[in-house]
Scaffold this active site. Sequence first.
Site, short mmCIF file in Angstrom:
data_model
loop_
_atom_site.label_atom_id
_atom_site.label_comp_id
_atom_site.label_asym_id
_atom_site.label_seq_id
_atom_site.Cartn_x
_atom_site.Cartn_y
_atom_site.Cartn_z
N HIS A 247 0.94 -1.41 -0.22
CA HIS A 247 -0.20 0.39 0.07
C HIS A 247 0.92 1.14 -0.35
O HIS A 247 0.55 2.30 0.12
CB HIS A 247 -0.98 -0.12 1.26
CG HIS A 247 -2.44 -1.51 1.56
ND1 HIS A 247 -2.42 -1.81 2.38
CD2 HIS A 247 -1.99 -2.27 -0.01
CE1 HIS A 247 -3.00 -2.03 1.50
NE2 HIS A 247 -3.52 -3.26 0.51
N GLY B 66 -0.59 -10.37 12.10
CA GLY B 66 -1.69 -9.64 11.93
C GLY B 66 -2.66 -8.78 11.22
O GLY B 66 -3.00 -7.30 10.66
#
Length: 303
Positions: free
Chosen positions: A123, A225
Amino acid sequence: MHAPHPDAAELEILADLLSGGRICLLTGAGMSTESGIPDYRGPDGARRVQPMTYQEFTAGSDSRRRYWSRAHVGWQRFAASAPNAGHRVVAALQRHGFADSVITQNVDGLHQAAGAREVIELHGTLSLVRCLTCEDRTPREVVEQRLAHLNPGFAARVRTGEIRPDGDVTLAEDDVAEFVLATCRVCGADTLKPDVVYFGENVPKDRVARAYEAVDASRALLVLGSSLSVMSGYRFVRHSRKAGRPIGIITRGHTRGDAEATHRIDAGLGESLVALAGLLGLDEDFGPVVDGEYATGLPLGLT
Protein backbone atom coordinates in the site's frame (compact mmCIF):
# COMPACT_ATOMS: atom_id res chain seq x y z
CA MET A 1 -7.91 -5.07 26.67
CA HIS A 2 -5.85 -8.23 27.18
CA ALA A 3 -4.89 -10.47 24.29
CA PRO A 4 -5.25 -14.25 24.73
CA HIS A 5 -2.01 -16.18 25.13
CA PRO A 6 -0.77 -18.23 22.17
CA ASP A 7 -1.43 -21.96 22.01
CA ALA A 8 1.84 -23.76 22.77
CA ALA A 9 1.10 -26.73 20.52
CA GLU A 10 0.32 -24.52 17.53
CA LEU A 11 3.47 -22.50 18.16
CA GLU A 12 5.52 -25.73 18.06
CA ILE A 13 3.95 -26.61 14.71
CA LEU A 14 4.70 -23.18 13.26
CA ALA A 15 8.26 -23.31 14.60
CA ASP A 16 8.76 -26.64 12.84
CA LEU A 17 7.38 -25.13 9.63
CA LEU A 18 9.65 -22.09 9.88
CA SER A 19 12.71 -24.21 10.65
CA GLY A 20 12.77 -25.34 7.02
CA GLY A 21 13.20 -21.75 5.78
CA ARG A 22 11.80 -20.08 2.64
CA ILE A 23 8.75 -18.66 4.41
CA CYS A 24 6.91 -15.64 3.02
CA LEU A 25 5.53 -13.27 5.66
CA LEU A 26 2.42 -11.18 5.01
CA THR A 27 1.84 -8.51 7.65
CA GLY A 28 -1.05 -6.22 8.44
CA ALA A 29 -2.10 -3.43 10.78
CA GLY A 30 -2.01 -5.68 13.85
CA MET A 31 1.75 -5.72 13.43
CA SER A 32 1.94 -2.06 14.42
CA THR A 33 -0.77 -1.64 17.05
CA GLU A 34 1.77 -2.49 19.75
CA SER A 35 3.80 0.48 18.46
CA GLY A 36 0.85 2.76 19.17
CA ILE A 37 -0.56 2.91 15.63
CA PRO A 38 -4.24 1.96 15.66
CA ASP A 39 -5.81 -0.20 13.00
CA TYR A 40 -9.01 0.27 11.01
CA ARG A 41 -10.66 -2.82 12.44
CA GLY A 42 -10.96 -4.40 15.85
CA PRO A 43 -10.55 -8.11 16.66
CA ASP A 44 -14.15 -8.64 15.53
CA GLY A 45 -13.24 -7.43 12.02
CA ALA A 46 -15.63 -4.47 12.16
CA ARG A 47 -14.28 -1.20 10.78
CA ARG A 48 -13.80 1.30 13.60
CA VAL A 49 -12.51 4.21 11.54
CA GLN A 50 -13.79 5.45 8.17
CA PRO A 51 -10.81 6.41 5.99
CA MET A 52 -10.82 9.07 3.30
CA THR A 53 -11.23 7.42 -0.09
CA TYR A 54 -9.30 8.21 -3.24
CA GLN A 55 -12.46 9.58 -4.80
CA GLU A 56 -12.96 11.99 -1.88
CA PHE A 57 -9.33 13.11 -1.94
CA THR A 58 -9.40 13.91 -5.66
CA ALA A 59 -12.81 15.62 -5.51
CA GLY A 60 -11.34 19.06 -4.80
CA SER A 61 -9.15 21.32 -2.71
CA ASP A 62 -11.53 21.28 0.26
CA SER A 63 -11.12 17.53 0.63
CA ARG A 64 -7.35 17.78 0.39
CA ARG A 65 -7.36 20.61 2.94
CA ARG A 66 -9.31 18.38 5.32
CA TYR A 67 -6.80 15.59 4.89
CA TRP A 68 -3.61 17.64 5.10
CA SER A 69 -4.69 19.77 8.08
CA ARG A 70 -5.38 16.63 10.10
CA ALA A 71 -2.33 14.78 8.79
CA HIS A 72 0.00 17.70 9.54
CA VAL A 73 -1.09 17.77 13.18
CA GLY A 74 -0.82 14.01 13.61
CA TRP A 75 2.43 13.48 11.71
CA GLN A 76 4.92 14.14 14.50
CA ARG A 77 3.20 11.65 16.80
CA PHE A 78 2.91 9.10 14.00
CA ALA A 79 6.53 9.57 12.91
CA ALA A 80 7.71 9.08 16.50
CA SER A 81 6.38 5.51 16.55
CA ALA A 82 9.12 2.91 16.95
CA PRO A 83 9.35 -0.78 15.98
CA ASN A 84 7.98 -3.19 18.58
CA ALA A 85 9.11 -6.69 19.55
CA GLY A 86 7.11 -8.23 16.70
CA HIS A 87 8.86 -6.10 14.08
CA ARG A 88 12.23 -7.09 15.54
CA VAL A 89 11.33 -10.79 15.45
CA VAL A 90 10.34 -10.49 11.78
CA ALA A 91 13.72 -8.89 10.98
CA ALA A 92 15.47 -11.67 12.91
CA LEU A 93 13.55 -14.37 11.04
CA GLN A 94 14.87 -12.88 7.80
CA ARG A 95 18.39 -12.39 9.15
CA HIS A 96 18.68 -16.02 10.28
CA GLY A 97 17.25 -17.48 7.06
CA PHE A 98 13.86 -18.65 8.31
CA ALA A 99 11.92 -16.11 6.23
CA ASP A 100 12.83 -14.76 2.80
CA SER A 101 10.19 -12.22 1.87
CA VAL A 102 8.15 -9.68 3.80
CA ILE A 103 5.00 -8.33 2.16
CA THR A 104 3.29 -5.68 4.25
CA GLN A 105 -0.04 -3.90 3.99
CA ASN A 106 1.31 -1.25 6.40
CA VAL A 107 2.54 2.19 5.35
CA ASP A 108 4.53 3.10 8.46
CA GLY A 109 8.03 1.86 7.52
CA LEU A 110 8.49 0.11 10.88
CA HIS A 111 9.64 -3.18 9.34
CA GLN A 112 12.56 -1.41 7.68
CA ALA A 113 13.30 0.54 10.86
CA ALA A 114 13.59 -2.80 12.69
CA GLY A 115 16.08 -4.10 10.12
CA ALA A 116 13.91 -6.04 7.65
CA ARG A 117 15.17 -5.87 4.08
CA GLU A 118 13.55 -5.68 0.65
CA VAL A 119 10.09 -5.22 2.14
CA ILE A 120 7.30 -5.14 -0.45
CA GLU A 121 5.01 -2.31 0.68
CA LEU A 122 1.72 -3.23 -0.97
CA HIS A 123 0.00 0.00 0.00
CA GLY A 124 2.97 2.33 -0.37
CA THR A 125 4.58 4.52 2.26
CA LEU A 126 3.66 7.65 4.19
CA SER A 127 7.29 8.76 4.03
CA LEU A 128 6.85 10.01 0.45
CA VAL A 129 4.42 12.51 -1.09
CA ARG A 130 3.35 12.21 -4.72
CA CYS A 131 1.89 14.90 -6.96
CA LEU A 132 -1.09 13.45 -8.79
CA THR A 133 -0.69 16.02 -11.58
CA CYS A 134 2.97 15.63 -12.55
CA GLU A 135 4.02 12.50 -10.57
CA ASP A 136 6.86 14.30 -8.76
CA ARG A 137 7.76 12.67 -5.44
CA THR A 138 9.01 14.52 -2.38
CA PRO A 139 10.09 13.27 1.06
CA ARG A 140 7.28 13.69 3.58
CA GLU A 141 9.49 15.63 5.98
CA VAL A 142 10.11 18.27 3.29
CA VAL A 143 6.37 18.70 2.74
CA GLU A 144 5.78 18.86 6.50
CA GLN A 145 8.37 21.66 6.81
CA ARG A 146 6.59 23.60 4.07
CA LEU A 147 3.21 23.09 5.74
CA ALA A 148 4.64 24.32 9.04
CA HIS A 149 5.94 27.46 7.30
CA LEU A 150 2.58 28.09 5.61
CA ASN A 151 0.65 27.46 8.84
CA PRO A 152 2.82 28.80 11.68
CA GLY A 153 1.76 27.49 15.08
CA PHE A 154 -1.19 25.55 13.64
CA ALA A 155 -0.30 22.17 15.13
CA ALA A 156 0.14 23.65 18.60
CA ARG A 157 -2.96 25.84 18.43
CA VAL A 158 -5.74 23.58 17.19
CA ARG A 159 -7.92 21.28 19.27
CA THR A 160 -6.94 17.72 18.42
CA GLY A 161 -8.91 14.52 18.75
CA GLU A 162 -7.83 10.92 18.39
CA ILE A 163 -5.09 9.84 16.03
CA ARG A 164 -6.16 7.59 13.14
CA PRO A 165 -4.47 4.64 11.40
CA ASP A 166 -2.93 6.78 8.64
CA GLY A 167 -1.45 9.26 11.09
CA ASP A 168 -4.03 12.03 10.88
CA VAL A 169 -6.18 13.30 13.75
CA THR A 170 -9.71 14.62 14.01
CA LEU A 171 -10.05 18.43 13.97
CA ALA A 172 -12.85 20.96 14.28
CA GLU A 173 -14.17 22.20 10.92
CA ASP A 174 -13.27 25.82 11.78
CA ASP A 175 -9.64 24.79 12.23
CA VAL A 176 -9.64 22.86 8.97
CA ALA A 177 -11.04 25.86 7.05
CA GLU A 178 -8.08 28.11 7.93
CA PHE A 179 -5.40 25.62 6.86
CA VAL A 180 -3.22 26.62 3.88
CA LEU A 181 -2.34 23.83 1.44
CA ALA A 182 1.15 23.35 0.03
CA THR A 183 1.43 23.13 -3.74
CA CYS A 184 3.74 21.07 -5.92
CA ARG A 185 7.07 22.84 -6.46
CA VAL A 186 7.32 21.35 -9.97
CA CYS A 187 3.88 22.03 -11.48
CA GLY A 188 2.18 24.28 -8.89
CA ALA A 189 -0.90 22.06 -8.41
CA ASP A 190 -2.37 21.42 -4.95
CA THR A 191 -2.74 17.71 -5.74
CA LEU A 192 -0.09 16.47 -3.31
CA LYS A 193 -1.01 13.08 -1.84
CA PRO A 194 0.84 10.66 0.46
CA ASP A 195 2.34 7.94 -1.72
CA VAL A 196 -0.02 5.31 -0.37
CA VAL A 197 -2.90 3.37 -1.87
CA TYR A 198 -6.16 4.84 -0.61
CA PHE A 199 -9.42 2.94 -0.29
CA GLY A 200 -10.95 2.98 -3.77
CA GLU A 201 -7.52 2.94 -5.43
CA ASN A 202 -5.72 -0.07 -6.93
CA VAL A 203 -2.34 -1.45 -5.87
CA PRO A 204 0.09 -0.92 -8.80
CA LYS A 205 0.28 -4.03 -10.98
CA ASP A 206 4.06 -4.33 -10.86
CA ARG A 207 3.96 -4.33 -7.05
CA VAL A 208 1.32 -7.05 -7.03
CA ALA A 209 3.41 -9.08 -9.48
CA ARG A 210 6.48 -8.83 -7.21
CA ALA A 211 4.41 -9.99 -4.27
CA TYR A 212 3.09 -13.00 -6.19
CA GLU A 213 6.67 -13.87 -7.16
CA ALA A 214 7.68 -13.77 -3.50
CA VAL A 215 4.77 -16.00 -2.51
CA ASP A 216 5.52 -18.47 -5.31
CA ALA A 217 9.18 -18.69 -4.27
CA SER A 218 8.21 -19.71 -0.75
CA ARG A 219 7.40 -23.03 0.93
CA ALA A 220 4.65 -21.53 3.07
CA LEU A 221 2.83 -18.28 3.84
CA LEU A 222 2.64 -16.88 7.37
CA VAL A 223 0.11 -14.07 7.92
CA LEU A 224 0.83 -11.77 10.86
CA GLY A 225 -1.63 -9.24 12.26
CA SER A 226 -4.07 -9.02 9.38
CA SER A 227 -7.81 -9.64 9.31
CA LEU A 228 -7.45 -10.17 5.52
CA SER A 229 -10.64 -8.17 5.08
CA VAL A 230 -9.43 -6.52 1.88
CA MET A 231 -8.51 -8.45 -1.26
CA SER A 232 -5.06 -6.84 -1.56
CA GLY A 233 -3.79 -9.23 1.12
CA TYR A 234 -6.36 -12.00 1.03
CA ARG A 235 -5.55 -12.86 -2.61
CA PHE A 236 -2.15 -14.23 -1.53
CA VAL A 237 -3.86 -16.56 0.94
CA ARG A 238 -6.19 -17.82 -1.78
CA HIS A 239 -3.26 -18.19 -4.17
CA SER A 240 -1.25 -20.21 -1.63
CA ARG A 241 -4.23 -22.42 -0.87
CA LYS A 242 -4.66 -23.25 -4.57
CA ALA A 243 -0.96 -24.11 -4.77
CA GLY A 244 -1.24 -26.43 -1.76
CA ARG A 245 1.16 -24.48 0.44
CA PRO A 246 0.79 -24.41 4.23
CA ILE A 247 -0.76 -21.19 5.52
CA GLY A 248 -0.29 -19.96 9.07
CA ILE A 249 -2.17 -17.02 10.59
CA ILE A 250 -1.32 -15.29 13.85
CA THR A 251 -3.59 -12.43 14.81
CA ARG A 252 -6.31 -11.52 17.26
CA GLY A 253 -9.87 -12.38 16.32
CA HIS A 254 -11.53 -13.79 13.21
CA THR A 255 -9.96 -13.39 9.76
CA ARG A 256 -11.31 -13.79 6.26
CA GLY A 257 -8.69 -16.45 5.61
CA ASP A 258 -9.44 -18.74 8.55
CA ALA A 259 -11.03 -21.38 6.29
CA GLU A 260 -7.89 -21.53 4.12
CA ALA A 261 -5.42 -21.59 7.02
CA THR A 262 -3.69 -24.84 7.92
CA HIS A 263 -2.43 -23.35 11.20
CA ARG A 264 -4.17 -20.66 13.25
CA ILE A 265 -3.24 -18.80 16.46
CA ASP A 266 -5.68 -16.28 17.94
CA ALA A 267 -3.43 -14.36 20.33
CA GLY A 268 -1.35 -11.26 20.87
CA LEU A 269 1.17 -10.89 18.05
CA GLY A 270 4.18 -9.65 20.01
CA GLU A 271 3.97 -12.41 22.61
CA SER A 272 3.41 -15.06 19.94
CA LEU A 273 6.34 -13.98 17.79
CA VAL A 274 8.77 -13.70 20.70
CA ALA A 275 7.75 -17.20 21.84
CA LEU A 276 8.15 -18.48 18.27
CA ALA A 277 11.63 -16.95 18.07
CA GLY A 278 12.57 -18.74 21.28
CA LEU A 279 11.44 -22.09 19.89
CA LEU A 280 13.66 -21.45 16.86
CA GLY A 281 16.66 -20.80 19.09
CA LEU A 282 16.87 -17.06 18.49
CA ASP A 283 18.34 -15.93 21.79
CA GLU A 284 17.97 -12.17 21.32
CA ASP A 285 16.49 -9.30 23.27
CA PHE A 286 13.46 -8.27 21.24
CA GLY A 287 12.30 -5.73 23.80
CA PRO A 288 9.22 -5.69 26.02
CA VAL A 289 5.95 -7.27 24.98
CA VAL A 290 2.81 -5.54 26.20
CA ASP A 291 -0.28 -7.65 26.85
CA GLY A 292 -2.79 -5.38 25.19
CA GLU A 293 -3.45 -3.31 22.12
CA TYR A 294 -0.87 -0.54 22.42
CA ALA A 295 2.70 -0.64 23.64
CA THR A 296 3.80 2.99 23.65
CA GLY A 297 2.99 5.95 25.78
CA LEU A 298 1.88 8.01 22.82
CA PRO A 299 -1.43 9.82 23.37
CA LEU A 300 -3.44 7.68 20.99
CA GLY A 301 -7.07 6.72 20.93
CA LEU A 302 -9.91 5.48 18.76
CA THR A 303 -13.52 6.24 18.10
